[in-house]
Motif scaffolding. Structure first.
Motif, PDB file in Angstrom:
ATOM      1  N   LEU A 280      18.303   4.358  21.104  1.00 40.75           N
ATOM      2  CA  LEU A 280      18.019   4.895  22.331  1.00 40.75           C
ATOM      3  C   LEU A 280      18.905   4.434  23.164  1.00 40.75           C
ATOM      4  CD1 LEU A 280      14.281   4.451  21.735  1.00 40.75           C
ATOM      5  CD2 LEU A 280      15.232   6.614  22.570  1.00 40.75           C
ATOM      6  N   ARG A 281      19.112   3.105  23.364  1.00 37.64           N
ATOM      7  CA  ARG A 281      20.203   2.461  24.329  1.00 37.64           C
ATOM      8  C   ARG A 281      21.470   3.054  24.333  1.00 37.64           C
ATOM      9  NH1 ARG A 281      17.689  -2.333  22.430  1.00 37.64           N
ATOM     10  NH2 ARG A 281      19.481  -2.759  20.807  1.00 37.64           N
ATOM     11  N   ARG A 282      21.949   3.323  23.024  1.00 37.52           N
ATOM     12  CA  ARG A 282      23.281   4.356  22.965  1.00 37.52           C
ATOM     13  C   ARG A 282      23.418   5.474  23.699  1.00 37.52           C
ATOM     14  NH1 ARG A 282      26.772   2.632  17.480  1.00 37.52           N
ATOM     15  NH2 ARG A 282      26.451   0.464  17.760  1.00 37.52           N
ATOM     16  N   LEU A 283      22.200   6.162  23.632  1.00 38.59           N
ATOM     17  CA  LEU A 283      21.964   7.708  24.253  1.00 38.59           C
ATOM     18  C   LEU A 283      21.613   7.444  25.504  1.00 38.59           C
ATOM     19  CD1 LEU A 283      20.071   9.376  21.260  1.00 38.59           C
ATOM     20  CD2 LEU A 283      22.494   9.608  21.844  1.00 38.59           C
ATOM     21  N   GLY A 284      21.550   6.062  26.121  1.00 40.92           N
ATOM     22  CA  GLY A 284      21.381   6.117  27.391  1.00 40.92           C
ATOM     23  C   GLY A 284      19.732   6.249  28.014  1.00 40.92           C
ATOM     24  N   LEU A 285      18.957   6.161  26.760  1.00 39.88           N
ATOM     25  CA  LEU A 285      17.384   6.274  27.200  1.00 39.88           C
ATOM     26  C   LEU A 285      16.780   4.815  27.162  1.00 39.88           C
ATOM     27  CD1 LEU A 285      16.834   9.105  24.588  1.00 39.88           C
ATOM     28  CD2 LEU A 285      16.974   9.595  27.182  1.00 39.88           C
ATOM     29  N   ARG A 286      15.646   4.734  27.798  1.00 40.53           N
ATOM     30  CA  ARG A 286      14.976   3.570  27.986  1.00 40.53           C
ATOM     31  C   ARG A 286      13.833   3.456  27.331  1.00 40.53           C
ATOM     32  NH1 ARG A 286      13.637   4.620  34.079  1.00 40.53           N
ATOM     33  NH2 ARG A 286      13.019   6.558  33.106  1.00 40.53           N
ATOM     34  N   VAL A 287      13.332   2.189  26.873  1.00 39.09           N
ATOM     35  CA  VAL A 287      12.217   2.076  26.135  1.00 39.09           C
ATOM     36  C   VAL A 287      11.237   1.293  26.912  1.00 39.09           C
ATOM     37  CG1 VAL A 287      11.249   0.782  23.957  1.00 39.09           C
ATOM     38  CG2 VAL A 287      13.575   2.027  23.841  1.00 39.09           C
ATOM     39  N   PRO A 288      10.090   1.620  27.404  1.00 37.44           N
ATOM     40  CA  PRO A 288       9.465   2.821  26.765  1.00 37.44           C
ATOM     41  C   PRO A 288       9.466   3.989  27.699  1.00 37.44           C
ATOM     42  CG  PRO A 288       7.802   1.241  27.641  1.00 37.44           C
ATOM     43  CD  PRO A 288       9.317   0.671  27.929  1.00 37.44           C
ATOM     44  N   GLN A 289      10.278   3.778  28.926  1.00 32.32           N
ATOM     45  CA  GLN A 289      10.010   4.921  30.014  1.00 32.32           C
ATOM     46  C   GLN A 289      10.181   6.262  29.509  1.00 32.32           C
ATOM     47  OE1 GLN A 289      11.461   1.906  30.067  1.00 32.32           O
ATOM     48  NE2 GLN A 289      11.130   0.772  31.899  1.00 32.32           N
ATOM     49  N   ASP A 290      11.528   6.438  28.700  1.00 33.38           N
ATOM     50  CA  ASP A 290      11.668   7.714  27.978  1.00 33.38           C
ATOM     51  C   ASP A 290      11.187   8.064  26.542  1.00 33.38           C
ATOM     52  OD1 ASP A 290      13.402   8.364  30.344  1.00 33.38           O
ATOM     53  OD2 ASP A 290      14.857   6.971  29.563  1.00 33.38           O
ATOM     54  N   VAL A 291      11.174   6.693  25.761  1.00 28.09           N
ATOM     55  CA  VAL A 291      10.637   7.101  24.541  1.00 28.09           C
ATOM     56  C   VAL A 291       9.876   5.803  24.082  1.00 28.09           C
ATOM     57  CG1 VAL A 291      11.122   7.584  22.173  1.00 28.09           C
ATOM     58  CG2 VAL A 291      12.369   8.752  23.775  1.00 28.09           C
ATOM     59  N   SER A 292       8.860   5.701  23.690  1.00 29.97           N
ATOM     60  CA  SER A 292       8.086   4.501  22.970  1.00 29.97           C
ATOM     61  C   SER A 292       8.479   4.374  21.614  1.00 29.97           C
ATOM     62  CB  SER A 292       6.422   4.559  23.119  1.00 29.97           C
ATOM     63  OG  SER A 292       6.048   4.728  24.582  1.00 29.97           O
ATOM     64  N   VAL A 293       8.466   2.988  21.034  1.00 28.05           N
ATOM     65  CA  VAL A 293       8.873   2.852  19.656  1.00 28.05           C
ATOM     66  C   VAL A 293       7.954   1.757  19.223  1.00 28.05           C
ATOM     67  CG1 VAL A 293      10.672   1.837  18.167  1.00 28.05           C
ATOM     68  CG2 VAL A 293      11.555   3.080  20.399  1.00 28.05           C
ATOM     69  N   THR A 294       7.317   1.918  18.097  1.00 30.62           N
ATOM     70  CA  THR A 294       6.550   1.074  17.365  1.00 30.62           C
ATOM     71  C   THR A 294       7.051   0.794  15.848  1.00 30.62           C
ATOM     72  OG1 THR A 294       5.174   2.859  16.299  1.00 30.62           O
ATOM     73  CG2 THR A 294       4.544   2.061  18.631  1.00 30.62           C
ATOM     74  N   GLY A 295       6.705  -0.385  15.408  1.00 25.15           N
ATOM     75  CA  GLY A 295       6.948  -0.935  14.373  1.00 25.15           C
ATOM     76  C   GLY A 295       6.011  -1.258  13.291  1.00 25.15           C
ATOM     77  N   PHE A 296       6.102  -2.071  12.315  1.00 25.06           N
ATOM     78  CA  PHE A 296       5.106  -2.355  11.205  1.00 25.06           C
ATOM     79  C   PHE A 296       5.763  -3.874  10.678  1.00 25.06           C
ATOM     80  CE2 PHE A 296       1.694  -1.341   8.436  1.00 25.06           C
ATOM     81  CZ  PHE A 296       1.057  -0.179   9.245  1.00 25.06           C
ATOM     82  N   ASP A 297       4.790  -4.711  10.450  1.00 22.04           N
ATOM     83  CA  ASP A 297       4.924  -5.873   9.885  1.00 22.04           C
ATOM     84  C   ASP A 297       4.858  -7.176  10.747  1.00 22.04           C
ATOM     85  OD1 ASP A 297       5.631  -4.900   7.384  1.00 22.04           O
ATOM     86  OD2 ASP A 297       7.697  -5.406   7.369  1.00 22.04           O
ATOM     87  N   ASP A 298       5.498  -7.180  12.111  1.00 23.51           N
ATOM     88  CA  ASP A 298       5.518  -7.875  12.879  1.00 23.51           C
ATOM     89  C   ASP A 298       6.439  -9.245  12.699  1.00 23.51           C
ATOM     90  OD1 ASP A 298       5.092  -9.185  15.475  1.00 23.51           O
ATOM     91  OD2 ASP A 298       3.276 -10.301  14.964  1.00 23.51           O
TER      92      ASP A 298
END
Length: 357
Positions: A280-298
């Protein structure tokens, strides 16, 4: 006492303390019994792990404390001959580089230590897939095997032995395991999905692990089932290698594909999520304003990235503890504890409402 000489003050002899062995000698179970104020039989019960129902928790703790203070170590070789056990478990994990499996080992080793067992850690040579039997010529060196998050055919060589096998985070229908210890993976995916739906997201990409494994299959099925019941939800699945760079490339493909861009990337684990954030950063997009991201494990990196990662916390140490306890139960002819371990959604800065149309 008969047969013992009293100290002779004329020779400058000093009497040994009744609670400590004579200087220069190795402490014995008799010394431990004296120090703890119990019988030698009680000491044998405690170090033979047969004290439950015969002596109290408090007495067992007193014996162990006295032994530690004296530096007493039981004769393991003799005890193992009596018990017919080596008191050693093998823990097979996909990789040593993943923090999750290090925490699983920590939990298993803690329970093992309390019961006088040791844990040998063995990683699958390729990280995933088939693991060779590390003790092909020395199976007598093990009492049982615990395997964490392995593919279905990972333990072919070990399954051919008479060693009890406890599987962690794996298919409960597997008939080759003596016991299973699972976490509620499907509920974790439910929590993530409902969190994002509640924020208003309807266009999703599932950045799925390319590793063939029951635990990842469960995540994919749960997500598809949940979003299948939402009429205006759109789900695309993009497989990715379990490393940051591979995940970054997969996420870039998903974000630049034709059609409306997803507003949320649901990742099978935190490593994939880290790769998605880089894309997302390489494409000039913001997290989470443009795209939200979630993971698993913590994992630790979940709170090290910026913004911090919304993810599902898995009780890794508890999985190891339960796995070792299950193996001990099987070895003792007892029924292992049942029920999936709960997981917890950790909402953080990487998830937010989707951008306005």
């Amino acid at each position: 006492m008969p047969g013992e000489q009293s100290p002779d003050p004329a020779r400058g002899d000093a009497a040994a303390s009744p609670s400590e062995p004579a200087a220069g000698t190795r402490p014995t179970s008799r010394d431990v019994a004296r120090a703890a104020g119990v019988s030698q039989a009680t000491v044998s019960l405690v170090f033979g792990d047969k004290w439950r129902g015969r002596v109290s928790e408090r007495t067992a703790a007193t014996v162990r404390e006295a032994a530690e203070a004296l530096g007493y170590r039981p004769n393991l070789a003799a005890r193992n001959l009596r018990l017919g056990r080596t008191r050693t478990a093998l823990l097979v994990v996909p990789a040593l580089t993943n923090e999750f499996f290090a925490r699983v080992y920590t939990g298993a080793a803690a329970v093992a230590s309390r019961h006088g067992f040791g844990v040998v850690l063995y990683p699958s040579p390729e990280g995933v897939g088939r693991a060779k039997d590390p003790f092909a010529s020395a199976r007598a060196a093990l009492d049982g095997v615990i395997a964490s998050s392995m593919a279905a055919d990972a333990l072919t060589a070990i399954r051919g032995t008479d060693l009890p096998l406890v599987m962690l985070d794996s298919d409960p229908a597997d008939p080759g395991a003596a016991a299973h210890v699972n976490i509620d993976i499907a509920d974790g995916m439910r929590q993530v999905t409902e969190h994002l739906l509640g924020l208003g997201h309807r266009r999703f990409t599932h950045l799925s692990s390319a590793v063939a494994s029951w635990t990842f299959d469960v995540r994919a099925r749960a997500l598809a089932a949940l979003l299948g019941g939402v009429p205006d939800a759109v789900l695309t699945t993009v497989p990715a290698p379990l490393d940051v760079d591979g995940a970054r490339r997969a996420a870039e493909r998903a974000l630049t594909a034709q059609g409306p861009r997803p507003t949320a990337l649901i990742c099978d684990d935190d490593i994939l999520a880290a790769g998605a954030c880089k894309a997302l950063r390489r494409l000039g997009l913001r997290v989470p304003q443009d795209v939200s991201v979630t993971g698993f494990d913590d994992l630790a990196l979940a709170s090290a990235v910026e913004p911090e990662l919304t993810t599902v916390r898995l009780p890794a140490e508890r999985i190891g503890e339960r796995g070792m306890s299950a193996l001990l139960a099987v070895l003792d002819g007892r029924e292992p504890e049942r029920g999936d371990l709960p997981v917890t959604l950790m909402p953080r800065g990487s998830s937010g409402p989707p951008p306005a149309p």
